[in-house]
Design an enzyme around this catalytic site. Structure first.
Site, PDB file in Angstrom:
ATOM      1  N   LYS A  15     -54.459  -2.162 -17.235  1.00 33.56           N
ATOM      2  CA  LYS A  15     -53.131  -2.569 -17.695  1.00 33.56           C
ATOM      3  C   LYS A  15     -53.073  -2.709 -19.215  1.00 33.56           C
ATOM      4  O   LYS A  15     -54.114  -2.805 -19.881  1.00 33.56           O
ATOM      5  CB  LYS A  15     -52.752  -3.895 -17.011  1.00 33.56           C
ATOM      6  CG  LYS A  15     -52.606  -3.782 -15.486  1.00 33.56           C
ATOM      7  CD  LYS A  15     -52.122  -5.093 -14.886  1.00 33.56           C
ATOM      8  CE  LYS A  15     -51.942  -4.980 -13.379  1.00 33.56           C
ATOM      9  NZ  LYS A  15     -51.402  -6.224 -12.785  1.00 33.56           N
ATOM     10  N   TYR A  55     -44.352  -0.910  -7.646  1.00 33.23           N
ATOM     11  CA  TYR A  55     -44.260  -2.338  -7.342  1.00 33.23           C
ATOM     12  C   TYR A  55     -43.062  -2.647  -6.440  1.00 33.23           C
ATOM     13  O   TYR A  55     -42.478  -3.735  -6.535  1.00 33.23           O
ATOM     14  CB  TYR A  55     -44.168  -3.146  -8.638  1.00 33.23           C
ATOM     15  CG  TYR A  55     -45.502  -3.356  -9.328  1.00 33.23           C
ATOM     16  CD1 TYR A  55     -46.646  -3.709  -8.606  1.00 33.23           C
ATOM     17  CD2 TYR A  55     -45.629  -3.242 -10.714  1.00 33.23           C
ATOM     18  CE1 TYR A  55     -47.865  -3.919  -9.235  1.00 33.23           C
ATOM     19  CE2 TYR A  55     -46.848  -3.451 -11.347  1.00 33.23           C
ATOM     20  CZ  TYR A  55     -47.957  -3.797 -10.603  1.00 33.23           C
ATOM     21  OH  TYR A  55     -49.164  -4.022 -11.229  1.00 33.23           O
ATOM     22  N   ARG A 108     -61.195  -9.698 -12.914  1.00 35.65           N
ATOM     23  CA  ARG A 108     -60.194 -10.702 -13.304  1.00 35.65           C
ATOM     24  C   ARG A 108     -60.861 -12.055 -13.579  1.00 35.65           C
ATOM     25  O   ARG A 108     -60.479 -12.775 -14.488  1.00 35.65           O
ATOM     26  CB  ARG A 108     -59.135 -10.823 -12.203  1.00 35.65           C
ATOM     27  CG  ARG A 108     -58.167  -9.628 -12.179  1.00 35.65           C
ATOM     28  CD  ARG A 108     -57.281  -9.649 -10.958  1.00 35.65           C
ATOM     29  NE  ARG A 108     -56.222  -8.659 -11.007  1.00 35.65           N
ATOM     30  CZ  ARG A 108     -55.440  -8.354  -9.975  1.00 35.65           C
ATOM     31  NH1 ARG A 108     -55.615  -8.951  -8.812  1.00 35.65           N
ATOM     32  NH2 ARG A 108     -54.495  -7.443 -10.098  1.00 35.65           N
ATOM     33  N   ASN A 118     -53.343  -9.659 -15.804  1.00 37.76           N
ATOM     34  CA  ASN A 118     -54.602  -9.772 -15.063  1.00 37.76           C
ATOM     35  C   ASN A 118     -55.436  -8.486 -15.127  1.00 37.76           C
ATOM     36  O   ASN A 118     -56.165  -8.142 -14.214  1.00 37.76           O
ATOM     37  CB  ASN A 118     -54.356 -10.248 -13.624  1.00 37.76           C
ATOM     38  CG  ASN A 118     -53.347  -9.388 -12.896  1.00 37.76           C
ATOM     39  OD1 ASN A 118     -53.028  -8.296 -13.361  1.00 37.76           O
ATOM     40  ND2 ASN A 118     -52.862  -9.851 -11.771  1.00 37.76           N
ATOM     41  N   HIS A 121     -54.858  -3.161 -12.048  1.00 37.24           N
ATOM     42  CA  HIS A 121     -54.295  -3.021 -10.705  1.00 37.24           C
ATOM     43  C   HIS A 121     -55.318  -2.259  -9.873  1.00 37.24           C
ATOM     44  O   HIS A 121     -55.974  -1.348 -10.378  1.00 37.24           O
ATOM     45  CB  HIS A 121     -52.988  -2.218 -10.742  1.00 37.24           C
ATOM     46  CG  HIS A 121     -52.595  -1.717  -9.386  1.00 37.24           C
ATOM     47  ND1 HIS A 121     -51.927  -2.501  -8.472  1.00 37.24           N
ATOM     48  CD2 HIS A 121     -52.832  -0.526  -8.754  1.00 37.24           C
ATOM     49  CE1 HIS A 121     -51.751  -1.808  -7.350  1.00 37.24           C
ATOM     50  NE2 HIS A 121     -52.296  -0.609  -7.493  1.00 37.24           N
ATOM     51  N   GLU A 132     -50.597   5.856  -3.818  1.00 36.48           N
ATOM     52  CA  GLU A 132     -50.719   5.505  -5.234  1.00 36.48           C
ATOM     53  C   GLU A 132     -51.462   6.588  -6.020  1.00 36.48           C
ATOM     54  O   GLU A 132     -51.080   6.921  -7.147  1.00 36.48           O
ATOM     55  CB  GLU A 132     -51.416   4.145  -5.382  1.00 36.48           C
ATOM     56  CG  GLU A 132     -50.539   3.005  -4.873  1.00 36.48           C
ATOM     57  CD  GLU A 132     -51.098   1.625  -5.159  1.00 36.48           C
ATOM     58  OE1 GLU A 132     -52.280   1.507  -5.553  1.00 36.48           O
ATOM     59  OE2 GLU A 132     -50.339   0.647  -4.992  1.00 36.48           O
TER      60      GLU A 132
HETATM   61  P1  ADP Z   1     -52.183  -7.642  -7.000  1.00 36.07           P
HETATM   62  O1  ADP Z   1     -52.011  -6.952  -8.336  1.00 36.07           O
HETATM   63  O2  ADP Z   1     -53.342  -8.630  -7.017  1.00 36.07           O
HETATM   64  O3  ADP Z   1     -52.268  -6.676  -5.840  1.00 36.07           O
HETATM   65  P2  ADP Z   1     -49.381  -8.282  -6.308  1.00 36.07           P
HETATM   66  O4  ADP Z   1     -49.232  -6.933  -5.701  1.00 36.07           O
HETATM   67  O5  ADP Z   1     -48.939  -9.480  -5.519  1.00 36.07           O
HETATM   68  O6  ADP Z   1     -50.900  -8.573  -6.763  1.00 36.07           O
HETATM   69  O7  ADP Z   1     -48.549  -8.333  -7.679  1.00 36.07           O
HETATM   70  C1  ADP Z   1     -48.516  -7.234  -8.548  1.00 36.07           C
HETATM   71  C2  ADP Z   1     -48.604  -7.706  -9.970  1.00 36.07           C
HETATM   72  O8  ADP Z   1     -47.420  -8.456 -10.312  1.00 36.07           O
HETATM   73  C3  ADP Z   1     -49.756  -8.662 -10.282  1.00 36.07           C
HETATM   74  O9  ADP Z   1     -50.985  -8.008 -10.502  1.00 36.07           O
HETATM   75  C4  ADP Z   1     -49.258  -9.340 -11.528  1.00 36.07           C
HETATM   76  O10 ADP Z   1     -49.425  -8.530 -12.688  1.00 36.07           O
HETATM   77  C5  ADP Z   1     -47.762  -9.492 -11.220  1.00 36.07           C
HETATM   78  N1  ADP Z   1     -47.475 -10.793 -10.588  1.00 36.07           N
HETATM   79  C6  ADP Z   1     -47.777 -11.178  -9.319  1.00 36.07           C
HETATM   80  N2  ADP Z   1     -47.369 -12.430  -9.074  1.00 36.07           N
HETATM   81  C7  ADP Z   1     -46.776 -12.859 -10.225  1.00 36.07           C
HETATM   82  C8  ADP Z   1     -46.131 -14.083 -10.631  1.00 36.07           C
HETATM   83  N3  ADP Z   1     -46.017 -15.123  -9.792  1.00 36.07           N
HETATM   84  N4  ADP Z   1     -45.664 -14.173 -11.891  1.00 36.07           N
HETATM   85  C9  ADP Z   1     -45.769 -13.132 -12.754  1.00 36.07           C
HETATM   86  N5  ADP Z   1     -46.351 -11.938 -12.441  1.00 36.07           N
HETATM   87  C10 ADP Z   1     -46.851 -11.818 -11.197  1.00 36.07           C
END
Ligand code: ADP
Length: 160
Positions: A15, A55, A108, A118, A121, A132
């Protein structure tokens, strides 16, 4: 679900925060050290349309506009990794979404503090990984080659 053996593929997005912080090399090293095979990579500036698709599962969340802004704030690097059970393996190496609580030793857990910034992805299932990878790589952008260290990474039975 079809067993894909060492040909299973997953998508990683390094990212914009990781690019800004100069972590691309260290993050890539984690996957290389593990024994995974890099079969495609490129740098790109992510755009709203592709992010909304990528997303879709969080597009209706109140925090989504912030995610989009963050993901477009600088270029990102997409990578396609191949290996046995690579989707689960990469998710494990990635660590949980809320980075400050991610396990030490995970990417992370070692490199990030935020739930949003974080650093990477990683696809969360074999099915998701398929769509994807196809979203970010055309067939000609993925490379087939013999990885010469595989005989020391897997036993014969695992190589299939
Ligand atoms: P992951 O990336 O661990 O698979 P998710 O698919 O739930 O997690 O979310 C996608 C991305 O959206 C996260 O990696 C993060 O960058 C962002 N994100 C998730 N939850 C939040 C939140 N509560 N506030 C801000 N950004 C968030």
């Amino acid at each position: 679900m079809q067993f894909e053996g060492i040909k299973e593929k997953t998508l990683v997005i390094v990212k914009p925060d990781a690019i800004q912080r100069g972590l691309l090399g260290q993050i890539t090293s984690r996957f290389e050290q593990k024994g995974l095979k890099l079969i495609g990579t490129r740098m790109l500036r992510l755009e709203s349309v592709i992010l909304r698709e990528h997303y879709a599962h969080i597009a209706d969340k109140p925090f989504y506009p912030g995610v989009e802004e963050f993901m477009m704030s600088a270029p990102a690097v997409v990578q396609c990794w191949e290996g046995l059970d690579v989707v689960n393996t990469v998710r494990k190496i990635t660590g949980i979404t809320k980075a400050r609580e991610a396990e030490a030793g995970s990417i992370r857990g070692d490199f990030a503090m935020s739930v949003a910034c974080n650093v990477i992805h990683a696809s969360d299932s074999v099915e998701t990984a398929k769509s994807e990878v196809a979203r970010f790589f055309k067939d000609g952008d993925l490379y087939e080659y013999d990885k010469t260290d595989y005989m020391h990474v897997y036993i014969e039975e695992e190589r299939g």
